[in-house]
Motif scaffolding. Structure first.
Motif, short mmCIF file in Angstrom:
data_model
loop_
_atom_site.label_atom_id
_atom_site.label_comp_id
_atom_site.label_asym_id
_atom_site.label_seq_id
_atom_site.Cartn_x
_atom_site.Cartn_y
_atom_site.Cartn_z
N GLN A 172 0.83 -1.20 0.00
CA GLN A 172 0.00 0.00 0.00
C GLN A 172 0.87 1.26 0.00
O GLN A 172 0.60 2.22 -0.73
N THR A 173 1.92 1.24 0.81
CA THR A 173 2.84 2.39 0.89
C THR A 173 3.45 2.69 -0.47
O THR A 173 3.53 3.85 -0.90
N LEU A 174 3.89 1.64 -1.15
CA LEU A 174 4.56 1.83 -2.45
C LEU A 174 3.58 2.24 -3.55
O LEU A 174 3.84 3.17 -4.31
N THR A 175 2.45 1.56 -3.62
CA THR A 175 1.50 1.85 -4.69
C THR A 175 0.82 3.21 -4.51
O THR A 175 0.44 3.85 -5.48
N ASP A 176 0.67 3.64 -3.25
CA ASP A 176 0.10 4.97 -3.01
C ASP A 176 0.98 6.06 -3.63
O ASP A 176 0.50 7.11 -4.05
N GLY A 177 2.30 5.76 -3.69
CA GLY A 177 3.23 6.71 -4.29
C GLY A 177 3.42 6.48 -5.78
O GLY A 177 4.27 7.13 -6.40
#
Length: 255
Positions: A172-177
């Motif tokens: 989630q952290t990576l895809t949000d960015g």
């Protein structure tokens, strides 16, 4: 002549700062593959190191300008002093921004590596489940042996949710960015699908083994009752033979 030389040094340094900002900070970056992300991390590291090396140049220019200002009349150095202040401010801002972006990308790369690590651990666990399910597919034996297989499967299934939660959070952290989003979504979809399928198969296998245990126990009970009955009859027949009882006198059930 000295003023011209100093302004030339200031101008060259300003130009380098502007180019560095455009190349490393102003462009829009998209990281769709791990190679692109890793390359960006390495580029930012080099840019940060290069900027740190320019500190010597900035100090030399600063010392030269300050030395000139100390000797020249105020009218001659006011503009030069402003140019130096602008240069120092721009240089410090560039270094701060490069350090910040480099640190961010290094954290993103570490996050990606951590995600892969958790996926690797969980996939190895799923491999173990897959092997265990194959091993218990057509299990033969008595209730005790089947019970041991069931216990082994249940023990393997008591796997903490922590890793799976970490996978969700990191992804989630990576895809949000917008980083590696397509690749991550593909990996997660594959992992989650396999996880769900094996979980469902494991639940079915547990129920099947429980039924097999029950059937084996009933069979064992029936066999035990038959053996007990045969033992009683054998004892009776032995007693009849010992007493020399005629076959016609032996009760019907013993016959």
């Amino acid at each position: 002549d000295k003023t011209v030389s100093l302004r030339k040094d200031l101008s060259e340094m300003h130009e380098w700062i502007t180019q560095a900002e455009e190349e490393y900070l102003e462009r829009d970056f998209e990281y769709k593959t791990p190679d692109e992300l890793q390359k960006a991390v390495e580029e930012l590291k080099r840019a940060k190191e290069e900027a740190m090396q320019k500190e010597v140049k900035v100090k030399l220019i600063t010392d030269s300008v300050n030395s000139f200002i100390a000797k020249a009349p105020p009218a001659a150095h006011e503009a030069l002093k402003k140019e130096l202040d602008v240069l120092i401010t721009s240089y410090q801002r560039l270094c701060n921004r490069l350090n910040g972006k480099c640190k961010t990308l290094e954290e993103v790369w570490a996050c990606w590596r951590e995600l892969l690590s958790y996926l690797d651990v969980e996939n190895k666990w799923l491999n173990e489940i897959e092997l265990k399910l194959k091993a218990t597919e057509n299990i033969q034996g008595g209730a005790e042996e089947i019970s041991e297989s069931l216990d082994s499967l249940e023990s393997l299934m008591r796997h903490p949710e922590d890793n799976r939660n970490q996978i969700r959070e990191l992804a989630q952290t990576l895809t949000d960015g917008g980083i590696l989003d397509e690749l991550i979504n593909e990996k997660l979809e594959k992992f989650n699908t396999r996880w769900e399928e094996l979980q469902q198969e494991a639940v079915r296998r547990q129920k099947s083994l429980e039924q097999s245990i029950q059937s084996a126990q009933e069979t064992d009970k029936t066999l035990r009752l038959i053996q007990e009955s045969l033992a009683v009859i054998d004892k009776q027949l032995t007693a009849y033979i010992a007493d020399r009882v005629d076959a016609a006198q032996v009760p019907q059930e013993a016959q």
